[in-house]
Design a protein around this motif. Structure first.
Motif, short mmCIF file in Angstrom:
data_model
loop_
_atom_site.label_atom_id
_atom_site.label_comp_id
_atom_site.label_asym_id
_atom_site.label_seq_id
_atom_site.Cartn_x
_atom_site.Cartn_y
_atom_site.Cartn_z
N UNK A 199 0.81 -1.21 0.00
CA UNK A 199 0.00 0.00 0.00
C UNK A 199 0.86 1.27 0.00
N UNK A 200 2.17 1.11 0.20
CA UNK A 200 3.08 2.26 0.17
C UNK A 200 3.49 2.61 -1.26
N UNK A 201 3.05 1.79 -2.22
CA UNK A 201 3.46 1.99 -3.61
C UNK A 201 2.44 2.84 -4.36
N UNK A 202 2.91 3.81 -5.11
CA UNK A 202 2.06 4.51 -6.05
C UNK A 202 2.33 3.91 -7.42
N UNK A 203 1.39 3.17 -7.95
CA UNK A 203 1.59 2.48 -9.22
C UNK A 203 0.66 1.29 -9.33
N UNK A 204 0.53 0.79 -10.54
CA UNK A 204 -0.44 -0.26 -10.83
C UNK A 204 -0.34 -1.44 -9.87
N UNK A 205 -1.46 -1.73 -9.24
CA UNK A 205 -1.54 -2.92 -8.40
C UNK A 205 -0.65 -2.86 -7.16
N UNK B 177 10.85 -1.66 -8.88
CA UNK B 177 11.30 -0.56 -8.01
C UNK B 177 10.19 0.47 -7.89
N UNK B 178 10.15 1.13 -6.74
CA UNK B 178 9.20 2.22 -6.55
C UNK B 178 9.81 3.28 -5.67
N UNK B 179 9.29 4.47 -5.77
CA UNK B 179 9.75 5.55 -4.91
C UNK B 179 8.75 5.73 -3.78
N UNK B 180 9.26 5.79 -2.56
CA UNK B 180 8.40 5.96 -1.39
C UNK B 180 8.02 7.43 -1.30
N UNK B 181 6.91 7.78 -1.91
CA UNK B 181 6.53 9.19 -2.05
C UNK B 181 5.95 9.76 -0.78
N UNK B 182 5.20 8.92 -0.04
CA UNK B 182 4.46 9.48 1.10
C UNK B 182 4.76 8.70 2.37
N UNK B 183 5.03 9.43 3.45
CA UNK B 183 5.32 8.75 4.71
C UNK B 183 4.06 8.12 5.28
N UNK B 184 4.25 7.12 6.11
CA UNK B 184 3.12 6.48 6.76
C UNK B 184 3.40 5.02 7.04
N UNK B 185 2.47 4.39 7.74
CA UNK B 185 2.56 2.97 8.03
C UNK B 185 1.57 2.25 7.12
#
Lengths: 350, 270
Positions: free
Chosen positions: A114-120, A137-145
């Motif tokens: 759920x920390x990923x911004x991207x398909x699926x 690979x993904x960029x962790x754009x938003x902080x959170x748990x």
């Protein structure tokens, strides 16, 4: 003849389609191998002030483990535990994610973080057959748990078998230091046998569809946080718990008997509420709770939908040791009878 | 282990280049009188309600009469095949036709050895190899619909799928807890064994099983792969046994091999 040609072409097309999504992340970042921890442990707090490329290597493993005393269940796991390994990264990090599916798995697995911004949430990119490995690979754009889970069909069954865990994205400015951090995640389980029925218990699809769990537990098993497994702290220590809920069905009314949460980062986000007794943790969601263990004692973690605690297993202990502080809590100061109602004249009368 | 973009491109190109030889190899391999051939049993076919909704078709689909092997292809049978067609041995095959796991658990390139029972179903075989084996018998891999038709039967009924309790037990297919994994598991009503065993089985048209036609790379996506959209192409969204099987097969490329994946062959009636 025709069959072979069709399949070869389909294979070639699938190969070609696989080329499209290759990422082009900057390579200058320092590369760090992520520390992964089994529950209830949490990787140490991040000291870095700059982004990194964090390499996460996680393996999906299917294995029989005890869900309650004398009762075993064929769990499907991320990293061999339920919940799966805890992942900790920093806002702005680039995460290079490697998913392996054990050779003796009987089905494919993937991961939706759920920390990923991207398909699926990465599920599409990590469709992994037994004995195979995938990477994205993904960029962790938003902080959170955030919760992660398997999203392989049948999704409900993969989650019901324990395929979930937490990934923490620390904010750029970091998190306040605390003395102890713990990883607790609730899940509901559905077995053909009744609660407590011994032996290896198969998954019950009927009970799962009806949302009638046989077990509701923290960290994959009744007893995972009691007795020798109890969480431990000293009086006066500050405590942060990363509390997730894998579901698949129930939401959790998370409460610690005898404590008040100083702060609750509602739904694992950036804002906190103060002075909270019970906080709701949605299925597929998480929350961070912080408090100071002011006095010694056994503090009981429960889902305050309370029949689950006493009949299905959702009970854990935080054992706090140290000096008593009678200004805050005295313990029992007196016990005895008190005076009966005046005269026994009232029998049968109103 | 991980395919990066460049090797993957090479693999695809190599595969395309290998296409004509593969087809001619298939033709050359046709040899109907294979001595170690498995026993084929006839199935009459008929109208059949598939659990998969293919090409938006509603209602039953017609299954033509066909024959299916009574048991999955065994290690012994596969050794005989390799003796006859040694180019499919693990030490001679091209990687485009089978990955590194191909028969890697066998004691040698031409024999399973003693750790693997001779009569046990062969495993760690790719689609290409399974296809070649069946061709060598003058047979073919069964289509999904044929496989599903045969596997709808329990020991006494040709279509036992209305029996929910039986169907729920199929959720363990592909694992050691599968109903046909038991040594004394009976044959089904057609006399066919081990369709719901500890091993999955290749089908000829496995690569088309994704939500109708092959949707890979198209804008409506792989419906199967995404959370929340998995039941769209299933006529019965509670049929988890089929869902698991299709999810597994659709995860594979044609050169993939797994420790719990084998095959059996089918053919048209004489």
């Amino acid at each position: 003849m025709k069959r072979t040609r069709l399949s070869l072409l389909a294979y070639a097309i699938a190969c070609a389609a696989g080329l499209a999504g290759m990422p082009a992340f900057a390579a200058e970042l320092p590369v760090i191998k992520a520390e992964l921890t089994a529950p209830p442990h949490v990787p140490k707090q991040i000291e870095r002030k700059t982004p990194a490329k964090v390499v996460v290597e996680l393996e999906t493993i299917e294995k029989d483990m005890e869900i309650s005393e004398g009762v075993t269940y064929n769990f499907w796991t991320f990293g061999g535990t339920v919940p799966g390994s805890f992942i900790r990264v920093r806002e702005g990090d680039t995460v290079e994610f490697h998913l392996k599916n054990a050779h003796d798995s009987h089905v494919p697995h993937n991961i939706d973080l759920h920390a990923v911004t991207g398909t699926g949430g990465g599920a599409e990119a990590t469709f992994t057959a037994p004995g195979h490995a995938t990477q994205f690979s993904f960029k962790a754009l938003q902080p959170g748990l955030y919760v992660y889970h398997c999203a392989m069909p049948p999704v409900g069954m993969h989650i019901a078998n324990g395929m979930y865990g937490l990934i923490l994205v620390e904010p750029e400015e970091g998190m306040a230091k605390v003395d102890k951090e713990f990883y607790v995640m609730q899940g509901d389980f559905y077995t053909e046998g009744k609660y407590g029925e011994a032996g290896l218990q198969p998954f019950s699809l009927d009970k799962a569809i009806d949302e009638h769990p046989t077990y509701v537990v923290f960290n994959g098993a009744e007893g995972s946080l009691t007795g020798d497994n109890a969480l431990k702290a000293e009086a006066g220590e500050t405590i942060r718990m990363f509390v997730g809920n894998g579901g698949p069905n129930l939401v959790s009314s998370f409460h610690i008997i005898g404590e008040i949460f100083d702060k609750v980062y509602v739904e694992g986000g950036s804002k906190y509420q103060e002075n909270v007794q019970t906080t709701l943790v949605p299925a597929g969601g998480a929350t961070m709770v912080e408090f100071k263990a002011d006095v010694p004692g056994n503090f009981v973690l429960v889902d305050h939908s309370i029949f689950r605690t006493f009949h299905k297993g959702s009970l854990g202990i935080l054992k706090v040791e140290g000096e008593e502080n009678h200004e805050i809590y005295t313990g029992q100061q007196a016990t005895g009878e008190f005076a009966p109602p005046a005269a026994a004249a009232g029998h049968g009368k109103h | 282990m991980i395919r990066t973009a460049a090797p993957r491109t090479l693999l695809c190109l190599a595969l395309l280049a290998a296409l004509p030889p593969a087809l001619s190899a298939g033709q050359a391999a046709a040899a109907p009188d294979q001595p170690a051939a498995g026993e084929y049993l006839p199935l009459a076919g008929g109208d059949f309600r598939s659990s998969l909704r293919l090409d938006d078709a509603i209602g039953p689909r017609h299954v033509a009469p066909f024959q299916l092997m009574r048991e999955p292809v065994s290690n012994r049978q596969f050794e005989a095949f390799l003796a006859k067609e040694p180019r499919w041995r693990r030490d001679r095959i091209a990687r485009v036709f089978a990955d590194n796991g191909y028969l890697a658990h066998w004691a040698s390139a031409d024999a399973a050895g003693t750790d693997e029972a001779a009569d046990a179903p062969v495993r760690h075989v790719s689609w290409f190899v399974a296809d070649a084996y069946c061709r060598s018998q003058g047979a073919r891999l069964p289509d999904w619909l044929e496989w599903e038709f045969a596997a709808a039967a329990d020991a006494t009924r040709h279509d036992a799928r209305e029996d929910r309790a039986w169907r729920m037990r199929l959720v363990a297919d592909g694992s050691p807890r599968a109903i046909d994994a038991a040594a004394d598991a009976p044959a089904n009503a057609y006399g066919i064994r081990n369709l719901h065993g500890r091993q999955w089985e290749w089908v000829g048209d496995y690569s088309t099983l994704m939500a109708g036609s092959d949707k890979r790379g198209q804008d409506d996506g792989d419906r199967l792969r995404f959370c929340g959209a998995t039941a769209l192409s299933f006529t019965d969204r509670e049929d988890y046994a089929v869902l698991k099987r299709v999810a597994l097969l659709s995860a594979l490329q044609s050169n993939a091999t797994l420790g719990n994946l084998g095959f059996r062959c089918a053919k048209d009636p004489p």
